[in-house]
Design a protein around this motif. Structure first.
Motif, mmCIF file in Angstrom:
data_model
loop_
_atom_site.group_PDB
_atom_site.id
_atom_site.type_symbol
_atom_site.label_atom_id
_atom_site.label_comp_id
_atom_site.label_asym_id
_atom_site.label_seq_id
_atom_site.Cartn_x
_atom_site.Cartn_y
_atom_site.Cartn_z
ATOM 1 N N TYR A 38 0.856 -1.219 -0.109
ATOM 2 C CA TYR A 38 0.082 0.112 0.283
ATOM 3 C C TYR A 38 0.253 1.224 0.351
ATOM 4 C CZ TYR A 38 -3.552 -3.547 1.342
ATOM 5 O OH TYR A 38 -4.303 -4.446 1.342
ATOM 6 N N PHE B 222 -1.331 6.853 1.646
ATOM 7 C CA PHE B 222 -0.681 5.535 3.304
ATOM 8 C C PHE B 222 1.191 5.703 1.763
ATOM 9 C CE2 PHE B 222 -4.062 3.895 2.377
ATOM 10 C CZ PHE B 222 -4.511 3.181 3.436
ATOM 11 N N ILE C 117 0.204 4.095 -2.854
ATOM 12 C CA ILE C 117 -1.320 3.731 -3.125
ATOM 13 C C ILE C 117 -1.331 5.503 -2.090
ATOM 14 C CG2 ILE C 117 -3.242 3.446 -3.282
ATOM 15 C CD1 ILE C 117 -2.688 0.691 -2.616
#
Length: 78
Positions: free
Chosen positions: A33, A39, A36
């Motif tokens: 993550y 994040f 993304i």
């Protein structure tokens, strides 16, 4: 139905040790993550280490969180 997180501990290499309400311990890898959206902020190790239990899941100081179903489903049993 999902299981609530009752304890969390930040581990090296962007992993989390989670304890669920059924007392099962699992490891969740946050690495997938980290590229993304917001994040990416968790690459800051101080921020990553700020993780805590919030209601039935986890949350960081920047208000990011994960759905407890994802945490349980995508974690590996210890």
């Amino acid at each position: 139905m999902y299981l609530s997180v009752i304890a969390v501990k930040a581990l090296p290499n962007y992993k989390l040790q989670l304890t669920f309400e059924n007392n099962e311990n699992k490891i969740f890898d946050v690495n997938p993550y980290l590229e993304i959206g917001k994040f990416t902020e968790l690459k800051n190790i101080a921020l990553f280490n700020s993780v805590s239990v919030c209601f039935d899941s986890i949350e960081w100081a920047n208000n990011l969180d994960f759905d407890p179903e994802i945490l349980y489903q995508d974690s590996l049993s210890v």
